[in-house]
Design a protein around this motif. Structure first.
Motif, PDB file in Angstrom:
ATOM      1  N   TYR B  28     109.388  37.478 103.445  1.00 33.35           N
ATOM      2  CA  TYR B  28     108.397  36.743 102.974  1.00 33.35           C
ATOM      3  C   TYR B  28     107.176  37.854 103.189  1.00 33.35           C
ATOM      4  O   TYR B  28     106.234  37.850 101.995  1.00 33.35           O
ATOM      5  N   GLU B  31     107.291  40.029 100.144  1.00 32.24           N
ATOM      6  CA  GLU B  31     107.012  39.487  99.064  1.00 32.24           C
ATOM      7  C   GLU B  31     105.315  39.410  98.489  1.00 32.24           C
ATOM      8  O   GLU B  31     105.031  39.650  97.745  1.00 32.24           O
ATOM      9  N   GLN B  32     104.786  39.277  99.951  1.00 31.41           N
ATOM     10  CA  GLN B  32     103.307  39.060  99.807  1.00 31.41           C
ATOM     11  C   GLN B  32     102.542  40.320  99.428  1.00 31.41           C
ATOM     12  O   GLN B  32     101.548  40.185  99.108  1.00 31.41           O
TER      13      GLN B  32
END
Lengths: 647, 145
Positions: B28, B31-32
């Motif tokens: 996560y 991805e950010q």
């Protein structure tokens, strides 16, 4: 003539390392003492010839022999002598020569300081190091020899060393870092030797431990120096950039830290043996991976020298052989490893296991962030880069959890501990740390700040629990002085290293949250105020250095009307390459740095300048903590129990 | 199930649970925080999203650098020798920033198609060309042949 001698010495050292890799090892297989005895003289011979080779290159630099391509590309007749010498490792070829030279140095050190080691173990260890030497010296000779000539016509003068490298940092940072990188080869060689011999008792942990600790200490020292150098030399006041090459050095350090702890458990308690072996293999593999990433040019980074696909491929093959080979060996032999003792769920063993898990996870997340862009690109997923926010987002929480566990481990004993006693010992330091962490942002800053609360609480927690551990050692003793002397140097080493972690954490927290920075357009007479300090720009004057011209800015710093200091940042133009360099000027102190750098002249007549002014609180603590850890690592080696002649 | 096996199962389940959370959070975070790279041609064609952090690379167009007389604002154009994109940046440019030099800028594309950079990176080597540009160039040479 001299460069040819250097090249020739390099060839001889390659031959010696081939023999070293094969003969003593074969001796252990057929149990022939004579062949095993070859290990020591071969290790020394290899060192001697690499030393000759190294001196030849340094000599070529010092007499400005520009017929040598490498010298011509990295030096210049106007370069000051100390930089001519350190320019030896200022490029790809020379830095690899340094790598190989340090490797042979470690090999010789093992042959000298391991008198207590049985002959067959020593033969295996030196042979494994010989194999690594074969890989690197052949790499040097076949793809990147530093002794190649510009013939028949060579340039009259050299192309000069990159101005960023013309600095004290280049003299100390790469050798120190390489000492660490390459030093893990010793731990690796001991692990492989143990696997080969099937002798997987705790003894190998004791042999390998001092070497691992020194390597770890040097690596930490090298990283710290690199961070400090980047801070004052790159001109924008950062101390860590999550640059892929920084990550390449951080990963072996993290795994090395896990290894240092795991080895301690293996030596003391005879457990975690196969895990320790695996860590030793990984620590060195990550060092190799780091070398691959830096030297192959697959990454875009400040450190990447000229890239060449052939070189990258060569290192990649080396990497695959060494990692693949050692893991295969591990897969076959590790199931025979037996633990020698038991421990319960609440024990120092468990906490050290947790520490190992955290450290490995951190290394993995850094690895993921570093390799992800490469993988995605290779799979055709497009060009991306992973930014510092990723690393901060995963690194900081794990680090905080680990620091928490670190404090708890101080109150937990080996084998088994009582939960109630632990809680009794720890609740006071816990509450105290939380209160200090809560109060600090109000006292130092202007109000509550979550990061500061966490950072300071954690640092206090580590300091308090470490101190508590130390004080508890004196509970039953009447004479403090005797007790102080009785504690082992390893113990003091641990204390220093743990305090170092807390000091680094304080530094990181405060410099990240309370730094102030302004980029300004300034003309003579302009002032800027930052964190209570008033900086007045008085204009610039031209100064001349050994091999550069510079515009030197004059900034007078005052606080509440009192003179603090005068700062003279420079914008240098190096005459040979006509390359520009920002030389920041810093007023350092333990509590804050004032940092000023000149940007560029903004108008034709050079009266207006872009000026960058930083206020960096507690930034020195970062490096102070780093050096405390290095000191701690080195102290453990001086411990009496490693000086015993026999086991 | 014997108590020993039960204990082992608990440990394994805990490990699987713990590592999946760790991996999930890591991915996560990844991805950010990835920044896609675009060439100036891709931006000119409108392939690049607006108001998203990204990197663009190119060579600084000769004579395109304009400085403000009051602040540190500077505007220049980047090119991959096909199209040009205007970049605006406020701050101190790196030492090796000059016209004709390959650089990478990080920031966002605004509604007018101007790239608002918050970071400008130049390599510490004057012969450097960002690999992304080197690749675009190589493709062009191949296409020309």
């Amino acid at each position: 003539m001299i460069p040819e001698i250097g090249e020739f010495a390099l060839i001889i050292s390659l031959c010696l390392s081939v023999v070293l890799a094969a003969v003593p090892l074969y001796g252990t297989v057929v149990n022939n003492q004579l062949w095993m005895n070859f290990a020591k003289p071969l290790a020394r011979g290899q060192f001697l010839f690499l030393l000759i080779s190294f001196i030849c290159l340094a000599y070529s630099f010092s007499i400005d022999d520009f017929s040598v391509t490498y010298v011509a590309n990295h030096s210049n007749s106007q370069l000051p002598l100390q930089f001519k010498i350190s320019a030896v490792w200022g490029g790809h070829e020379g830095s690899l020569l340094l790598w190989a030279f340090i490797l042979s140095g470690w090999t010789v050190a093992v042959s000298i300081f391991s008198r207590s080691l049985p002959l067959d173990m020593l033969a295996r260890v030196l042979s494994v190091m010989g194999m690594i030497a074969v890989g690197f010296i052949s790499f040097l000779l076949f793809t990147s020899s530093p002794f190649g000539r510009y013939l028949p016509r060579f340039p009259e003068d050299g192309a000069d060393l990159n101005p960023l490298l013309q600095d004290f940092g280049l003299i100390v940072h790469p050798p120190m870092l390489y000492m660490g990188y390459v030093g893990f080869s010793v731990a690796f060689a001991f692990a492989i030797a143990a696997l080969l011999s099937g002798r997987l008792d705790a003894a190998w942990a004791r042999w390998s431990r001092p070497w691992t600790n020194v390597a770890w200490a040097f690596l930490g020292g090298g990283i710290t120096l690199g961070s400090w150098w980047a801070y004052y030399e790159l001109g924008w006041g950062g101390w860590w950039f999550w640059d892929p090459v920084e990550n390449a050095s951080l990963m072996p350090w993290l795994v090395g830290t896990a290894l240092v702890h795991s080895l301690a458990v293996t030596e003391k308690r005879g457990v975690f043996k196969s895990w320790t072996l695996l860590l030793a293999i990984f620590a060195f593999s990550l060092s190799l991976l780091g070398t691959f990433l830096v030297r192959s040019g697959v990454l875009t980074s400040v450190h990447a020298f000229a890239s060449d696909p052939e070189r990258g491929l060569y290192i990649l093959v080396l990497l695959i052989i060494s990692i693949g080979g050692s893991l295969t060996l591990y897969a076959f032999k590790a199931p025979n490893v037996k633990s020698e003792s038991q421990f319960s769920a609440i024990s120092r063993e468990t906490l050290l296991l947790i520490n190992n898990v955290f450290l490995t996870v951190m290394a993995m997340t850094v690895l993921l962030g570093t390799l992800y862009p490469l993988l995605l690109d290779a799979l055709g997923g497009g060009k991306i880069s992973v930014g510092p926010p990723y690393f901060n987002a995963v690194f900081v929480p794990i680090m905080s959890l680990m620091a928490l566990a670190m404090g708890v481990s101080m109150a937990v004993r080996w084998r088994q501990s009582n939960t109630e006693t632990i809680i009794q010992t720890l609740w006071k330091p816990l509450v105290a740390s939380l209160i200090i962490g809560l109060a600090f942002p109000f006292l130092y800053g202007d109000g509550f700040d979550f990061s500061v609360f966490i950072g300071i609480s954690i640092s206090c927690w580590i300091l308090a629990t470490t101190g508590l551990e130390f004080v508890m050692k004196f509970q039953h003793s009447t004479s403090y002085w005797d007790r102080l002397k009785k504690l082992s140097l390893s113990y003091y080493g641990m204390m220093f290293a743990h305090i170092g972690i807390a000091v680094v954490a304080i530094g990181i927290t405060l410099v990240s949250v309370y730094s102030e920075e302004r980029d300004m357009r300034m003309e003579a007479g302009d002032t800027v105020e930052l964190a209570g300090y008033l900086f007045e720009f008085k204009g610039t004057k031209v100064v001349k250095g050994a091999n550069y011209m510079a515009d030197q800015g004059i900034l007078i710093v005052t606080k509440d009307g009192e003179a603090i200091t005068e700062l003279n940042p420079e914008k240098r133009q190096y005459t040979v390459k006509r390359s520009m360099m920002t030389e920041a000027d810093i007023d350092p102190s333990l509590w804050r740095d004032l940092y000023v750098a000149l940007g560029e002249p903004l108008d034709e007549n050079g009266t207006a300048w872009a000026v960058r002014v930083h206020y960096k609180p507690f930034v020195r603590w970062l490096w102070l903590g780093g050096f405390l850890m290095t000191l701690g690592g080195l102290l453990t080696v001086a411990d009496k129990r490693y000086r015993k002649k026999t086991l | 199930m014997t108590p020993k096996r039960k204990k082992r199962l608990t440990i394994i389940l805990a490990l699987v649970f713990g590592s999946s959370i760790a991996i999930g959070l890591t991915l996560y975070a990844l991805e950010q925080n990835i920044n896609l790279f675009y060439s100036t041609s891709q931006i000119a064609k409108g392939e690049a999203p607006k108001n998203t952090r990204m990197r663009i690379g190119g060579m600084v167009v000769d004579g395109s650098v304009e400085r403000s007389t009051k602040s540190l604002e500077v505007a220049f154009k980047l090119t991959d020798y096909e199209t040009q994109v205007k970049v605006v940046f406020t701050g101190i440019l790196p030492d090796l920033f000059r016209e004709g030099q390959g650089i990478i800028a990080q920031g966002e594309l605004d509604a007018n198609g101007v790239f608002q950079a918050d970071e400008v990176l130049a390599k510490h080597d004057e012969n450097y060309m960002p690999p992304e540009i080197a690749e675009t160039m190589k493709k062009k040479v191949e296409a020309a042949q």
